[in-house]
Enzyme design. Structure first.
Site, PDB file in Angstrom:
ATOM      1  N   PRO A  11      47.556  24.200 -26.097  1.00 53.83           N
ATOM      2  CA  PRO A  11      47.676  22.964 -26.855  1.00 53.83           C
ATOM      3  C   PRO A  11      49.029  22.269 -26.713  1.00 53.83           C
ATOM      4  CG  PRO A  11      47.687  24.878 -28.317  1.00 53.83           C
ATOM      5  CD  PRO A  11      47.293  25.364 -26.950  1.00 53.83           C
ATOM      6  N   ASN A  12      48.937  20.951 -26.633  1.00 57.29           N
ATOM      7  CA  ASN A  12      50.079  20.034 -26.591  1.00 57.29           C
ATOM      8  C   ASN A  12      50.808  20.001 -25.245  1.00 57.29           C
ATOM      9  OD1 ASN A  12      49.827  19.170 -29.378  1.00 57.29           O
ATOM     10  ND2 ASN A  12      50.472  21.234 -29.909  1.00 57.29           N
ATOM     11  N   ARG A  19      56.669  14.910 -24.792  1.00 63.84           N
ATOM     12  CA  ARG A  19      56.785  15.742 -25.978  1.00 63.84           C
ATOM     13  C   ARG A  19      58.151  16.434 -26.035  1.00 63.84           C
ATOM     14  NH1 ARG A  19      54.178  21.762 -26.295  1.00 63.84           N
ATOM     15  NH2 ARG A  19      54.673  22.095 -28.499  1.00 63.84           N
ATOM     16  N   TYR A  24      61.343  20.521 -23.691  1.00 65.60           N
ATOM     17  CA  TYR A  24      60.376  20.758 -22.611  1.00 65.60           C
ATOM     18  C   TYR A  24      60.621  19.939 -21.346  1.00 65.60           C
ATOM     19  CZ  TYR A  24      57.982  23.031 -26.497  1.00 65.60           C
ATOM     20  OH  TYR A  24      57.684  23.846 -27.562  1.00 65.60           O
ATOM     21  N   ASN A  75      50.088  29.823 -20.686  1.00 62.34           N
ATOM     22  CA  ASN A  75      51.016  29.353 -21.722  1.00 62.34           C
ATOM     23  C   ASN A  75      50.111  28.941 -22.870  1.00 62.34           C
ATOM     24  OD1 ASN A  75      52.778  28.127 -23.444  1.00 62.34           O
ATOM     25  ND2 ASN A  75      53.832  26.925 -21.875  1.00 62.34           N
ATOM     26  N   ALA A  78      51.318  27.102 -29.148  1.00 60.83           N
ATOM     27  CA  ALA A  78      51.463  27.672 -30.490  1.00 60.83           C
ATOM     28  C   ALA A  78      50.431  28.767 -30.785  1.00 60.83           C
ATOM     29  CB  ALA A  78      51.385  26.573 -31.540  1.00 60.83           C
ATOM     30  N   HIS A  81      51.388  32.500 -31.143  1.00 68.72           N
ATOM     31  CA  HIS A  81      51.992  33.116 -32.314  1.00 68.72           C
ATOM     32  C   HIS A  81      50.982  33.587 -33.363  1.00 68.72           C
ATOM     33  CE1 HIS A  81      55.409  31.488 -30.263  1.00 68.72           C
ATOM     34  NE2 HIS A  81      55.029  30.241 -30.473  1.00 68.72           N
ATOM     35  N   ASP A  88      42.298  38.899 -28.190  1.00 67.77           N
ATOM     36  CA  ASP A  88      41.129  39.749 -27.919  1.00 67.77           C
ATOM     37  C   ASP A  88      40.463  39.379 -26.595  1.00 67.77           C
ATOM     38  OD1 ASP A  88      41.543  41.186 -30.218  1.00 67.77           O
ATOM     39  OD2 ASP A  88      39.877  40.310 -31.344  1.00 67.77           O
ATOM     40  N   GLU A  99      51.948  36.074 -19.540  1.00 66.71           N
ATOM     41  CA  GLU A  99      52.290  35.094 -20.581  1.00 66.71           C
ATOM     42  C   GLU A  99      53.544  34.336 -20.155  1.00 66.71           C
ATOM     43  OE1 GLU A  99      53.802  37.046 -24.089  1.00 66.71           O
ATOM     44  OE2 GLU A  99      53.810  35.197 -25.266  1.00 66.71           O
ATOM     45  N   HIS A 101      56.315  30.948 -21.188  1.00 63.96           N
ATOM     46  CA  HIS A 101      56.795  29.893 -22.079  1.00 63.96           C
ATOM     47  C   HIS A 101      57.908  29.133 -21.384  1.00 63.96           C
ATOM     48  CE1 HIS A 101      54.387  31.467 -25.273  1.00 63.96           C
ATOM     49  NE2 HIS A 101      54.848  32.668 -24.970  1.00 63.96           N
ATOM     50  N   SER A 103      60.188  27.188 -22.985  1.00 62.39           N
ATOM     51  CA  SER A 103      61.405  27.399 -23.780  1.00 62.39           C
ATOM     52  C   SER A 103      61.601  28.896 -24.039  1.00 62.39           C
ATOM     53  CB  SER A 103      61.274  26.659 -25.119  1.00 62.39           C
ATOM     54  OG  SER A 103      60.211  27.204 -25.873  1.00 62.39           O
ATOM     55  N   ARG A 108      64.433  30.133 -30.903  1.00 60.74           N
ATOM     56  CA  ARG A 108      64.015  28.949 -31.651  1.00 60.74           C
ATOM     57  C   ARG A 108      63.631  29.349 -33.082  1.00 60.74           C
ATOM     58  NH1 ARG A 108      59.723  25.790 -28.296  1.00 60.74           N
ATOM     59  NH2 ARG A 108      60.151  24.274 -29.970  1.00 60.74           N
ATOM     60  N   ARG A 112      58.317  31.633 -33.805  1.00 60.95           N
ATOM     61  CA  ARG A 112      58.047  31.659 -32.364  1.00 60.95           C
ATOM     62  C   ARG A 112      58.450  32.969 -31.712  1.00 60.95           C
ATOM     63  NH1 ARG A 112      56.803  26.171 -31.348  1.00 60.95           N
ATOM     64  NH2 ARG A 112      57.945  24.859 -32.791  1.00 60.95           N
TER      65      ARG A 112
HETATM   66  C1  DQA Z   1      55.744  27.058 -25.762  1.00 60.23           C
HETATM   67  C2  DQA Z   1      56.467  27.631 -26.994  1.00 60.23           C
HETATM   68  C3  DQA Z   1      55.555  27.599 -28.206  1.00 60.23           C
HETATM   69  O1  DQA Z   1      56.218  28.118 -29.336  1.00 60.23           O
HETATM   70  C4  DQA Z   1      55.140  26.164 -28.513  1.00 60.23           C
HETATM   71  O2  DQA Z   1      54.249  26.134 -29.592  1.00 60.23           O
HETATM   72  C5  DQA Z   1      54.586  25.467 -27.321  1.00 60.23           C
HETATM   73  C6  DQA Z   1      55.214  25.663 -26.024  1.00 60.23           C
HETATM   74  C7  DQA Z   1      56.686  26.983 -24.544  1.00 60.23           C
HETATM   75  O3  DQA Z   1      56.165  26.824 -23.444  1.00 60.23           O
HETATM   76  O4  DQA Z   1      57.913  27.053 -24.683  1.00 60.23           O
HETATM   77  O5  DQA Z   1      53.650  24.660 -27.432  1.00 60.23           O
HETATM   78  O6  DQA Z   1      54.682  27.924 -25.431  1.00 60.23           O
END
Ligand code: DQA
Length: 143
Positions: A11-12, A19, A24, A75, A78, A81, A88, A99, A101, A103, A108, A112
């Site tokens: 998401p996002n 954003r 980012y 990735n 959110a 978390h 699962d 996994e 990320h 950032s 942070r 997170r």
């Molecule tokens: C993220 C870090 C997450 O905490 C955040 O919710 C994101 C991006 C990152 O790529 O740094 O959406 O996964």
């Protein structure tokens, strides 16, 4: 040997470039995806990319990946978390999942620094900007 990989953006992440650019960066998801695909190719791997803002769609994609891909980079945004459902789904499939990320999630907000998916992933890479994805491509190539 890893030949075909799937990259899942949660998401996002479709809003990369607009954003929170201070966190980012200014580059959009399309440029990120073409760099990922390029690096996969250079490592002799085919790569598909997928983005969704929906938990269920991410879970469906992970399930589908188990028979058509050799490895996954995720990735989960959110969902990282708190989504036990994505955790699962990762635990349910046998192919390696890395996994990532953009950032440094440990530097942070407190919430997170907890990843509920980390224990079921092969490994985690965080804090290298888009480089986190490129390092994950390299890691899959070397598995
Ligand atoms: C993220 C870090 C997450 O905490 C955040 O919710 C994101 C991006 C990152 O790529 O740094 O959406 O996964």
């Amino acid at each position: 040997m890893i030949k075909k990989i799937l990259v899942i953006h949660g998401p996002n992440l479709n809003l990369l470039g607009e954003r929170e650019p201070g966190i980012y960066g200014n580059t959009g998801i399309d440029a990120l995806n073409s760099n990922i695909i390029d690096r996969a190719k250079k490592n002799g791997m085919e790569c598909e990319v997928f983005q969704s803002n929906h938990e269920g769609a991410i879970i469906d994609k992970l399930h589908a990946a188990r028979t058509s891909f050799d490895g996954v980079i995720i990735n989960a945004g959110a969902y990282t978390h708190y989504s036990y459902a994505i955790r699962d789904a990762i635990a349910a499939i046998k192919i390696p999942v890395i996994e990532v990320h953009i950032s440094n999630v440990f530097a942070r907000d407190e919430f997170r620094s907890k990843s509920v998916i980390a224990p079921v992933c092969k490994g985690s890479i965080s804090g290298f900007g888009f480089g986190s994805y490129y390092l994950a491509v390299q890691a899959l190539a070397e598995l």
